[in-house]
Design a protein around this motif. Structure first.
Motif, PDB file in Angstrom:
ATOM      1  N   UNK A  64      13.539 -57.099 -49.919  1.00  0.00           N
ATOM      2  CA  UNK A  64      12.615 -58.166 -49.540  1.00  0.00           C
ATOM      3  C   UNK A  64      13.315 -59.166 -48.622  1.00  0.00           C
ATOM      4  N   UNK A  65      12.560 -59.739 -47.709  1.00  0.00           N
ATOM      5  CA  UNK A  65      13.093 -60.776 -46.843  1.00  0.00           C
ATOM      6  C   UNK A  65      13.220 -62.078 -47.630  1.00  0.00           C
ATOM      7  N   UNK A  66      14.048 -63.015 -47.150  1.00  0.00           N
ATOM      8  CA  UNK A  66      14.125 -64.320 -47.822  1.00  0.00           C
ATOM      9  C   UNK A  66      12.756 -64.995 -47.938  1.00  0.00           C
ATOM     10  N   UNK A  67      11.932 -64.854 -46.901  1.00  0.00           N
ATOM     11  CA  UNK A  67      10.602 -65.468 -46.945  1.00  0.00           C
ATOM     12  C   UNK A  67       9.732 -64.818 -48.020  1.00  0.00           C
ATOM     13  N   UNK A  68       9.825 -63.501 -48.160  1.00  0.00           N
ATOM     14  CA  UNK A  68       9.045 -62.810 -49.188  1.00  0.00           C
ATOM     15  C   UNK A  68       9.499 -63.215 -50.582  1.00  0.00           C
ATOM     16  N   UNK A  69      10.800 -63.380 -50.753  1.00  0.00           N
ATOM     17  CA  UNK A  69      11.304 -63.853 -52.040  1.00  0.00           C
ATOM     18  C   UNK A  69      10.777 -65.249 -52.356  1.00  0.00           C
ATOM     19  N   UNK A  70      10.763 -66.094 -51.324  1.00  0.00           N
ATOM     20  CA  UNK A  70      10.270 -67.453 -51.525  1.00  0.00           C
ATOM     21  C   UNK A  70       8.793 -67.440 -51.911  1.00  0.00           C
ATOM     22  N   UNK A  71       8.010 -66.589 -51.249  1.00  0.00           N
ATOM     23  CA  UNK A  71       6.584 -66.489 -51.571  1.00  0.00           C
ATOM     24  C   UNK A  71       6.390 -66.016 -53.008  1.00  0.00           C
ATOM     25  N   UNK A  72       7.192 -65.060 -53.436  1.00  0.00           N
ATOM     26  CA  UNK A  72       7.076 -64.564 -54.809  1.00  0.00           C
ATOM     27  C   UNK A  72       7.459 -65.643 -55.814  1.00  0.00           C
ATOM     28  N   UNK A  73       8.486 -66.432 -55.501  1.00  0.00           N
ATOM     29  CA  UNK A  73       8.880 -67.522 -56.399  1.00  0.00           C
ATOM     30  C   UNK A  73       7.758 -68.550 -56.532  1.00  0.00           C
ATOM     31  N   UNK A  74       7.081 -68.839 -55.423  1.00  0.00           N
ATOM     32  CA  UNK A  74       5.943 -69.766 -55.472  1.00  0.00           C
ATOM     33  C   UNK A  74       4.824 -69.190 -56.343  1.00  0.00           C
ATOM     34  N   UNK A  75       4.573 -67.891 -56.205  1.00  0.00           N
ATOM     35  CA  UNK A  75       3.549 -67.245 -57.036  1.00  0.00           C
ATOM     36  C   UNK A  75       3.933 -67.290 -58.515  1.00  0.00           C
ATOM     37  N   UNK A  76       5.216 -67.087 -58.809  1.00  0.00           N
ATOM     38  CA  UNK A  76       5.657 -67.140 -60.200  1.00  0.00           C
ATOM     39  C   UNK A  76       5.497 -68.554 -60.761  1.00  0.00           C
ATOM     40  N   UNK A  77       5.842 -69.562 -59.985  1.00  0.00           N
ATOM     41  CA  UNK A  77       5.645 -70.941 -60.432  1.00  0.00           C
ATOM     42  C   UNK A  77       4.169 -71.239 -60.678  1.00  0.00           C
ATOM     43  N   UNK A  78       3.295 -70.692 -59.836  1.00  0.00           N
ATOM     44  CA  UNK A  78       1.857 -70.872 -60.043  1.00  0.00           C
ATOM     45  C   UNK A  78       1.414 -70.224 -61.354  1.00  0.00           C
ATOM     46  N   UNK A  79       1.966 -69.051 -61.657  1.00  0.00           N
ATOM     47  CA  UNK A  79       1.642 -68.380 -62.922  1.00  0.00           C
ATOM     48  C   UNK A  79       2.089 -69.226 -64.114  1.00  0.00           C
ATOM     49  N   UNK A  80       3.252 -69.869 -63.998  1.00  0.00           N
ATOM     50  CA  UNK A  80       3.725 -70.742 -65.075  1.00  0.00           C
ATOM     51  C   UNK A  80       2.791 -71.929 -65.250  1.00  0.00           C
ATOM     52  N   UNK A  81       2.314 -72.497 -64.141  1.00  0.00           N
ATOM     53  CA  UNK A  81       1.400 -73.633 -64.219  1.00  0.00           C
ATOM     54  C   UNK A  81       0.075 -73.252 -64.862  1.00  0.00           C
ATOM     55  N   UNK A  82      -0.338 -72.009 -64.667  1.00  0.00           N
ATOM     56  CA  UNK A  82      -1.616 -71.556 -65.217  1.00  0.00           C
ATOM     57  C   UNK A  82      -1.580 -71.404 -66.731  1.00  0.00           C
ATOM     58  N   UNK A  83      -0.365 -71.242 -67.311  1.00  0.00           N
ATOM     59  CA  UNK A  83      -0.216 -71.035 -68.759  1.00  0.00           C
ATOM     60  C   UNK A  83       0.863 -71.970 -69.295  1.00  0.00           C
ATOM     61  N   UNK A  84       0.612 -73.278 -69.314  1.00  0.00           N
ATOM     62  CA  UNK A  84       1.677 -74.244 -69.598  1.00  0.00           C
ATOM     63  C   UNK A  84       2.228 -74.197 -71.013  1.00  0.00           C
ATOM     64  N   UNK A  85       1.505 -73.630 -71.957  1.00  0.00           N
ATOM     65  CA  UNK A  85       2.004 -73.590 -73.342  1.00  0.00           C
ATOM     66  C   UNK A  85       2.666 -72.267 -73.693  1.00  0.00           C
ATOM     67  N   UNK A  86       2.668 -71.337 -72.769  1.00  0.00           N
ATOM     68  CA  UNK A  86       3.269 -70.028 -73.050  1.00  0.00           C
ATOM     69  C   UNK A  86       4.706 -70.008 -72.553  1.00  0.00           C
ATOM     70  N   UNK A  87       5.648 -69.392 -73.292  1.00  0.00           N
ATOM     71  CA  UNK A  87       7.039 -69.340 -72.835  1.00  0.00           C
ATOM     72  C   UNK A  87       7.172 -68.703 -71.457  1.00  0.00           C
ATOM     73  N   UNK A  88       8.001 -69.315 -70.620  1.00  0.00           N
ATOM     74  CA  UNK A  88       8.145 -68.851 -69.241  1.00  0.00           C
ATOM     75  C   UNK A  88       8.693 -67.434 -69.173  1.00  0.00           C
ATOM     76  N   UNK A  89       9.604 -67.077 -70.090  1.00  0.00           N
ATOM     77  CA  UNK A  89      10.164 -65.715 -70.061  1.00  0.00           C
ATOM     78  C   UNK A  89       9.065 -64.668 -70.208  1.00  0.00           C
ATOM     79  N   UNK A  90       8.121 -64.929 -71.102  1.00  0.00           N
ATOM     80  CA  UNK A  90       7.036 -63.968 -71.313  1.00  0.00           C
ATOM     81  C   UNK A  90       6.155 -63.868 -70.073  1.00  0.00           C
ATOM     82  N   UNK A  91       5.879 -65.001 -69.435  1.00  0.00           N
ATOM     83  CA  UNK A  91       5.077 -64.985 -68.209  1.00  0.00           C
ATOM     84  C   UNK A  91       5.804 -64.239 -67.107  1.00  0.00           C
ATOM     85  N   UNK A  92       7.105 -64.489 -66.981  1.00  0.00           N
ATOM     86  CA  UNK A  92       7.896 -63.805 -65.947  1.00  0.00           C
ATOM     87  C   UNK A  92       7.940 -62.302 -66.188  1.00  0.00           C
TER      88      UNK A  92
END
Length: 443
Positions: free
Chosen positions: A1-29
Motif C-alpha cells: 500500500x502507498x503511504x496515502x492508502x495507509x493514511x486513508x485506512x487509518x482514517x477509516x479505522x478511526x471512524x469505525x472506533x467513533x461509531x462504536x465508542x463503548x466497544x474495545x478498540x482491539x475488537x473493532x480493529x
C-alpha cells in the motif's frame, strides 16, 4: 500500500472506533482488518500504529482542535497529529491528502482553513512541547481523565507525571513459557529459530519479552502450546497465588483463562483447578487455550443468576484467585482507548461488583487457605481500599505480607515492591499496572 492508502485506512479505522465508542478498540480493529484481508501484515501494522497514535493522544488533539472551534473528525484528528505530533509543515500535511483511488480526499476549503489556523495558534504560543501546550488543564496535560487524577496522585505522589508519561508509551509484548511442555530457555530458542528474539523478564521466572507487538500467534511455538501471551505483572499474580501440585484451586473470574493456564502449569497438572466466569463465550475460549497448552486438571463453571455453586463448595478450596473486573487503569498503555470510554460511573459500579465477588469467593476458602484479590487497576479505591473493606467484613482473614507470600511462592530474588501488597506500574517496573493482596483464612 502507498503511504496515502495507509493514511486513508487509518482514517477509516478511526471512524469505525467513533461509531462504536463503548466497544474495545482491539475488537473493532480485528473486525476491520478481517473484512480487509487484502491488507498485508506490514500495512496492517502501519495502519494500526497510525490509528493508535491518534487514540493515545486524542485528549490532547481534541483540546488543540477545540481552541480553533474545530470538530474532532477522524480526518482532522489525523491532520492535527501530522502537524503537531510529527511536526510537519502545512503544505506537507496537505500533500498527505492527495485524493484519487485508495487515498484520502484532499482537505476541503474549511478543513484547510482550520489546519492553517491550528498552525498559527501553535506558532504564536510559547512553551509548546509537541502536543503539550502550557495552557492545557492538568488532566489534558497529563493525558489522563480528570476522574482518575485524585486516585493516581494518592498512588504516585510526585511520580504522577512520570507514570502518566509511561502510560502513553506502547507496551512491550510479554510471553509466558508453558512449563507443562517446555522450559523458558527452550521456548526462547524455539522463538529465536522463527526470528523472534526475546529476553527473560526481570521478576517472573516464566516470562519472555519482545520489545514491541509482533505476530507471535502465528508461530509454531504458540500453536504448539509452548508459550502464551501474558504481561509480566499478570504472571506475578499467578505466581503469588502459590498454586502447588495437588491443591484445589478456584479461578473465580477466569475470563478467557490466562491466569488459569499459568496456575495449571504451576500445579504441574496435579490437583484440581476450577475456572469460573459469567460469560460462556469467554469460558469456551479458555477451553481451547487449555487444550492447546496440554492442561488436563481443569474444569469450568459458568455462573448463572441464583447460582448456589459457591454455597455447595464452601470451604473446599486451598487457593481462590479473584482477578476482579475493574477499570483497567493499569493497562492503558496497552489499551489506550479505555481511558476514553471508562468513566467515574463505571468505577462506582465496579466497586460494588468487586465487593460482591470478594464476599462470595471468601466462602470458598478452607481454613488456613488463601484468597488472592487482584486487579489491573492502579486506583486505591479498587485496591487497598477494597481490601480494607473486605477485612472489616471478614475478620477471619488476615493479610499475608508480600515478602512472606513472595518467599512462599519461591521465585528467586526480592519482590518487585515493598509494602504489604503487590503493586506494579509501567514507569517503576516496565509492566502493566497490577495490584494483588494475599489474604489467609485463619485456621
Amino acid at each position: 500500500m502507498t503511504p496515502a492508502a495507509r493514511l486513508a485506512a487509518a482514517i477509516d479505522l478511526l471512524a469505525a472506533l467513533d461509531d462504536q465508542p463503548r466497544r474495545p478498540a482491539d475488537a473493532i480493529a480485528n473486525d476491520f482488518f478481517r473484512a480487509r484481508r487484502y491488507i498485508g501484515g506490514g500495512d496492517r501494522r502501519a495502519i494500526a500504529d497510525r490509528a493508535w497514535g491518534v487514540v493515545r493522544q486524542r485528549m490532547r488533539l481534541e483540546w488543540w482542535l477545540a481552541q480553533i472551534q474545530c470538530r474532532p473528525t477522524p480526518r482532522m484528528l489525523v491532520a492535527a497529529d501530522l502537524l503537531l505530533a510529527e511536526g510537519l509543515e502545512v503544505p506537507t500535511v496537505l500533500r498527505a491528502f492527495p485524493g484519487g483511488q485508495y487515498a484520502p480526499e484532499p482537505l476541503n476549503v474549511l478543513e484547510e482553513r482550520l489546519l492553517r489556523a491550528l498552525a498559527a495558534f501553535r506558532d504564536k504560543a510559547a512553551g509548546v512541547q509537541g502536543l503539550v501546550h502550557p495552557a492545557m488543564p492538568e488532566g489534558v496535560r497529563l493525558n489522563l481523565p480528570d476522574w482518575v487524577i485524585p486516585g493516581f496522585r494518592a498512588r504516585f505522589g510526585e511520580g504522577l507525571a512520570e507514570e502518566a508519561a509511561a502510560m502513553e508509551q506502547p507496551a512491550p509484548l510479554d510471553l509466558r513459557a508453558n512449563l507443562l511442555k517446555t522450559t523458558r530457555e527452550a521456548a526462547a530458542a524455539a522463538l529465536g529459530a522463527e526470528g523472534f528474539e526475546t529476553e527473560p523478564t526481570r521478576w517472573s521466572p516464566w516470562g519472555l519479552r519482545l520489545p514491541s507487538r509482533r505476530p507471535v500467534t502465528a508461530t509454531a511455538a504458540f500453536m504448539e502450546g509452548l508459550i502464551e501471551v501474558q504481561d509480566e505483572g499478570s504472571q506475578l499474580i499467578a505466581l503469588l497465588t502459590d498454586a502447588r501440585p495437588g491443591l484445589r484451586v478456584a479461578d473465580v473470574c477466569a475470563g478467557a483463562g490466562g491466569k488459569t493456564l499459568a496456575l495449571a502449569a504451576s500445579m504441574r497438572n496435579k490437583g484440581r483447578i476450577t475456572a469460573c466466569d459469567v460469560s460462556a463465550p469467554r469460558l469456551e475460549g479458555a477451553v481451547r487455550r487449555l487444550r492447546r497448552a496440554g492442561v488436563d486438571n481443569a474444569e469450568r463453571h459458568l455462573f448463572a443468576p441464583g447460582d448456589r455453586w459457591a454455597k455447595r463448595r464452601a470451604g473446599q478450596f486451598d487457593r481462590v484467585l479473584v482477578d476482579a473486573p475493574c477499570t483497567g487503569t493499569g493497562t492503558w498503555r496497552r489499551n489506550p482507548d479505555a481511558r476514553l470510554r471508562t468513566g467515574f460511573q463505571d468505577l462506582q459500579e465496579l466497586l460494588a461488583k468487586q465487593r460482591e465477588i470478594l464476599d462470595m469467593a471468601a466462602e470458598l476458602v478452607r481454613p488456613a487457605g488463601r484468597l488472592v484479590y487482584a486487579t489491573c487497576s492502579l486506583l486505591p479505591e479498587e485496591d487497598e481500599d477494597q481490601v480494607a473493606g473486605f477485612l472489616g467484613r471478614h475478620p477471619d482473614f488476615v493479610p499475608l505480607p508480600l515478602a512472606e507470600a513472595w518467599a512462599s511462592a519461591g521465585p528467586p530474588g526480592e519482590p518487585p515492591a515493598g509494602g504489604p501488597y503487590l503493586v506494579t506500574s509501567p514507569a517503576r517496573h516496565g509492566t502493566d499496572g497490577f495490584f494483588a493482596a494475599v489474604l489467609q483464612r485463619r485456621s
